[in-house]
Design a protein around this motif. Structure first.
Motif, PDB file in Angstrom:
ATOM      1  N   GLU A   1      36.957  37.625  29.234  1.00  6.93           N
ATOM      2  CA  GLU A   1      38.176  36.731  29.082  1.00  6.93           C
ATOM      3  C   GLU A   1      39.318  37.379  30.120  1.00  6.93           C
ATOM      4  OE1 GLU A   1      41.336  34.808  29.237  1.00  6.93           O
ATOM      5  OE2 GLU A   1      41.763  36.501  27.994  1.00  6.93           O
TER       6      GLU A   1
ATOM      7  N   ARG B   1      33.310  42.119  13.449  1.00  8.20           N
ATOM      8  CA  ARG B   1      32.462  41.895  14.767  1.00  8.20           C
ATOM      9  C   ARG B   1      31.287  42.727  14.762  1.00  8.20           C
ATOM     10  NH1 ARG B   1      37.878  42.508  18.533  1.00  8.20           N
ATOM     11  NH2 ARG B   1      38.646  40.306  18.153  1.00  8.20           N
TER      12      ARG B   1
ATOM     13  N   GLY C   1      41.610  34.292  18.214  1.00  9.19           N
ATOM     14  CA  GLY C   1      40.474  35.409  18.159  1.00  9.19           C
ATOM     15  C   GLY C   1      40.646  36.509  18.194  1.00  9.19           C
ATOM     16  N   THR C   2      41.896  36.896  18.327  1.00  9.24           N
ATOM     17  CA  THR C   2      42.073  38.802  18.674  1.00  9.24           C
ATOM     18  C   THR C   2      42.624  39.261  17.472  1.00  9.24           C
ATOM     19  OG1 THR C   2      44.427  38.206  19.127  1.00  9.24           O
ATOM     20  CG2 THR C   2      43.004  38.062  20.915  1.00  9.24           C
ATOM     21  N   THR C   3      42.608  40.644  17.448  1.00 11.81           N
ATOM     22  CA  THR C   3      42.918  41.525  16.373  1.00 11.81           C
ATOM     23  C   THR C   3      44.737  41.172  16.257  1.00 11.81           C
ATOM     24  OG1 THR C   3      43.426  43.286  18.008  1.00 11.81           O
ATOM     25  CG2 THR C   3      41.598  43.204  16.531  1.00 11.81           C
TER      26      THR C   3
ATOM     27  N   GLU D   1      41.286  42.930  32.677  1.00 15.26           N
ATOM     28  CA  GLU D   1      40.597  42.131  33.441  1.00 15.26           C
ATOM     29  C   GLU D   1      41.509  41.044  33.782  1.00 15.26           C
ATOM     30  OE1 GLU D   1      38.497  43.312  30.741  1.00 15.26           O
ATOM     31  OE2 GLU D   1      40.023  42.497  29.359  1.00 15.26           O
TER      32      GLU D   1
ATOM     33  N   SER E   1      36.063  43.164  27.175  1.00 16.58           N
ATOM     34  CA  SER E   1      37.162  42.586  27.514  1.00 16.58           C
ATOM     35  C   SER E   1      38.219  43.106  26.602  1.00 16.58           C
ATOM     36  CB  SER E   1      36.516  41.147  26.864  1.00 16.58           C
ATOM     37  OG  SER E   1      37.711  40.053  27.282  1.00 16.58           O
ATOM     38  N   ALA E   2      38.555  44.450  26.625  1.00 18.31           N
ATOM     39  CA  ALA E   2      39.616  45.149  25.803  1.00 18.31           C
ATOM     40  C   ALA E   2      39.316  44.684  24.357  1.00 18.31           C
ATOM     41  CB  ALA E   2      40.769  44.788  26.222  1.00 18.31           C
ATOM     42  N   MET E   3      37.849  44.733  23.962  1.00 19.86           N
ATOM     43  CA  MET E   3      37.471  44.168  22.681  1.00 19.86           C
ATOM     44  C   MET E   3      37.592  45.511  21.428  1.00 19.86           C
ATOM     45  SD  MET E   3      34.240  42.062  21.343  1.00 19.86           S
ATOM     46  CE  MET E   3      34.286  40.830  22.377  1.00 19.86           C
ATOM     47  N   THR E   4      38.286  45.178  20.567  1.00 18.24           N
ATOM     48  CA  THR E   4      38.501  46.104  19.641  1.00 18.24           C
ATOM     49  C   THR E   4      37.176  46.204  18.791  1.00 18.24           C
ATOM     50  OG1 THR E   4      40.774  45.794  19.496  1.00 18.24           O
ATOM     51  CG2 THR E   4      40.029  46.927  17.554  1.00 18.24           C
TER      52      THR E   4
ATOM     53  N   PHE F   1      43.630  39.362  31.163  1.00 20.27           N
ATOM     54  CA  PHE F   1      44.186  40.556  30.186  1.00 20.27           C
ATOM     55  C   PHE F   1      44.405  41.715  30.877  1.00 20.27           C
ATOM     56  CE2 PHE F   1      43.950  42.601  25.970  1.00 20.27           C
ATOM     57  CZ  PHE F   1      44.682  41.832  25.307  1.00 20.27           C
TER      58      PHE F   1
ATOM     59  N   PHE G   1      37.830  34.034  24.900  1.00 17.52           N
ATOM     60  CA  PHE G   1      37.754  35.337  24.151  1.00 17.52           C
ATOM     61  C   PHE G   1      36.853  34.917  23.084  1.00 17.52           C
ATOM     62  CE2 PHE G   1      38.791  38.538  21.075  1.00 17.52           C
ATOM     63  CZ  PHE G   1      38.388  39.781  22.062  1.00 17.52           C
TER      64      PHE G   1
ATOM     65  N   GLU H   1      43.419  51.027  17.283  1.00 17.64           N
ATOM     66  CA  GLU H   1      42.249  50.229  17.783  1.00 17.64           C
ATOM     67  C   GLU H   1      41.433  51.029  18.717  1.00 17.64           C
ATOM     68  OE1 GLU H   1      42.988  46.328  18.375  1.00 17.64           O
ATOM     69  OE2 GLU H   1      44.598  46.261  16.468  1.00 17.64           O
TER      70      GLU H   1
ATOM     71  N   TYR I   1      38.377  50.256  21.610  1.00 14.78           N
ATOM     72  CA  TYR I   1      37.463  49.166  22.289  1.00 14.78           C
ATOM     73  C   TYR I   1      36.239  49.807  22.580  1.00 14.78           C
ATOM     74  CZ  TYR I   1      42.301  47.387  23.956  1.00 14.78           C
ATOM     75  OH  TYR I   1      43.766  47.035  24.076  1.00 14.78           O
TER      76      TYR I   1
ATOM     77  N   GLN J   1      46.843  35.760  21.035  1.00 13.91           N
ATOM     78  CA  GLN J   1      45.874  34.988  21.853  1.00 13.91           C
ATOM     79  C   GLN J   1      44.840  34.699  20.473  1.00 13.91           C
ATOM     80  OE1 GLN J   1      43.681  37.382  24.551  1.00 13.91           O
ATOM     81  NE2 GLN J   1      42.319  35.568  25.213  1.00 13.91           N
TER      82      GLN J   1
ATOM     83  N   ASP K   1      48.041  43.564  22.291  1.00 11.19           N
ATOM     84  CA  ASP K   1      47.612  44.788  22.478  1.00 11.19           C
ATOM     85  C   ASP K   1      48.745  45.750  23.468  1.00 11.19           C
ATOM     86  OD1 ASP K   1      45.402  43.326  21.660  1.00 11.19           O
ATOM     87  OD2 ASP K   1      44.014  44.857  22.579  1.00 11.19           O
TER      88      ASP K   1
HETATM   89  N1  ARG Z   1      41.960  43.952  21.529  1.00 16.28           N
HETATM   90  C1  ARG Z   1      42.100  42.806  20.972  1.00 16.28           C
HETATM   91  C2  ARG Z   1      40.808  42.266  20.364  1.00 16.28           C
HETATM   92  O1  ARG Z   1      39.767  42.732  20.293  1.00 16.28           O
HETATM   93  C3  ARG Z   1      42.590  41.569  22.213  1.00 16.28           C
HETATM   94  C4  ARG Z   1      41.552  41.534  23.251  1.00 16.28           C
HETATM   95  C5  ARG Z   1      41.725  40.386  23.974  1.00 16.28           C
HETATM   96  N2  ARG Z   1      40.935  40.732  25.331  1.00 16.28           N
HETATM   97  C6  ARG Z   1      41.068  39.865  26.420  1.00 16.28           C
HETATM   98  N3  ARG Z   1      40.265  40.037  27.648  1.00 16.28           N
HETATM   99  N4  ARG Z   1      41.785  38.539  26.467  1.00 16.28           N
HETATM  100  O2  ARG Z   1      40.974  41.205  19.599  1.00 16.28           O
END
Ligand code: ARG
Length: 256
Positions: A39, A106, A148-150, A46, A98-101, A42, A81, A213, A215, A146, A187
């Motif tokens: 996504e 998950r 669906g995010t943490t 990205e 995607s900076a995904m925690t 961010f 996301f 957190e 990633y 945002q 974040d």
């Molecule tokens: N780190 C947070 C999560 O995993 C937010 C990540 C949102 N990333 C993005 N590319 N929009 O929920």
């Protein structure tokens, strides 16, 4: 065993192994492609730089370097996301960066690579806000996050708060600027970047990170081999100093 059966079996072994060799050759001829979902709004992980269609950021540099290390051509697909994990499950993409925690929830659906970045959530409020100084002060307030995010998960824990979910972090920041919400929970590195680059005139960041957190790169549970390859490549980039270079480039400090 009769001689006839024996020679028939040996013949089969030969046929099968020639077959395999053939496949291997064919595969080597076409470049291997790694389909990557992200996504991409961010920054600094990205994003698309103004006037450019190219994807930039720490995650983008990292996944390209990982792909190169593994001998894959990396193709980025920009998607919502909350669509990234379903995209991996359905095979639309091979991986997501995607900076995904890395979370337990998950991890039930997908596998994560070894952690590649330490993060956490912070709060952003308007410059002239004097009432919100900590997470506790968010009680009863309007919070943008945002979807669906943490950050969304954490905001939902606040008593009597009204949560507004947006498709991207920049939309949440815009809503704060417009006065539609009191705070954004998101974040820290992204909030830092926002304040430093654009939002500093009208917004500020509050206090210490609310969470610790990490990633990870998300991969299908069916593709353990790919996760292993990614971990190996990541390890190599950490050892050869390339990871540190990218970290310095995007965060202006040494990797933690
Ligand atoms: N780190 C947070 C999560 O995993 C937010 C990540 C949102 N990333 C993005 N590319 N929009 O929920």
């Amino acid at each position: 065993m009769s001689k006839k059966i024996m020679s028939f079996m040996m013949l089969m072994v030969l046929v099968v192994s020639f077959g395999l060799v053939g496949c291997g050759k064919q595969e080597a001829a076409k470049p291997k492609v790694l389909k990557v979902g992200s996504e991409a709004s961010f920054a600094p992980f990205e994003f698309q730089e103004e006037g450019s269609k190219e994807y930039a950021g720490f995650d983008m540099d990292l996944i390209k370097a990982i792909g190169k290390q593994m001998g894959y051509e990396v193709q980025i697909q920009n998607m919502g996301f909350d669509g990234l994990i379903p995209g991996i499950e359905s095979g639309t993409v091979d991986v997501a960066i995607s900076a995904m925690t890395i979370t337990e929830e998950r991890s039930k659906k997908i596998d994560f690579s070894t952690p590649y970045y330490k993060s956490g959530l912070t709060i952003v409020v308007k410059n002239d806000n004097t009432t919100i100084k900590s997470f506790a002060d968010l009680e009863g307030k309007k919070i943008a996050v945002q979807l669906g995010t943490t950050g969304a998960d954490e905001a939902k824990k606040v008593k009597n708060a009204q949560i507004r979910e947006f498709n991207s972090a920049p939309e949440a920041f815009l809503e704060l600027k417009a006065g539609g919400v009191d705070a954004v929970v998101n974040d820290k590195p992204v909030n830092d970047y926002y304040i430093a680059k654009a939002g500093g005139k009208d917004a500020k960041e509050i206090g210490q990170p609310l969470t610790a957190e990490e990633y990870g790169i998300a991969v299908s549970k069916k593709n353990k081999e790919l996760t292993e390859k990614i971990n190996k490549a990541l390890d190599e980039l950490k050892k050869n100093g390339e990871y540190d270079k990218m970290y310095l480039k995007w965060f202006g400090k040494k990797a933690q």
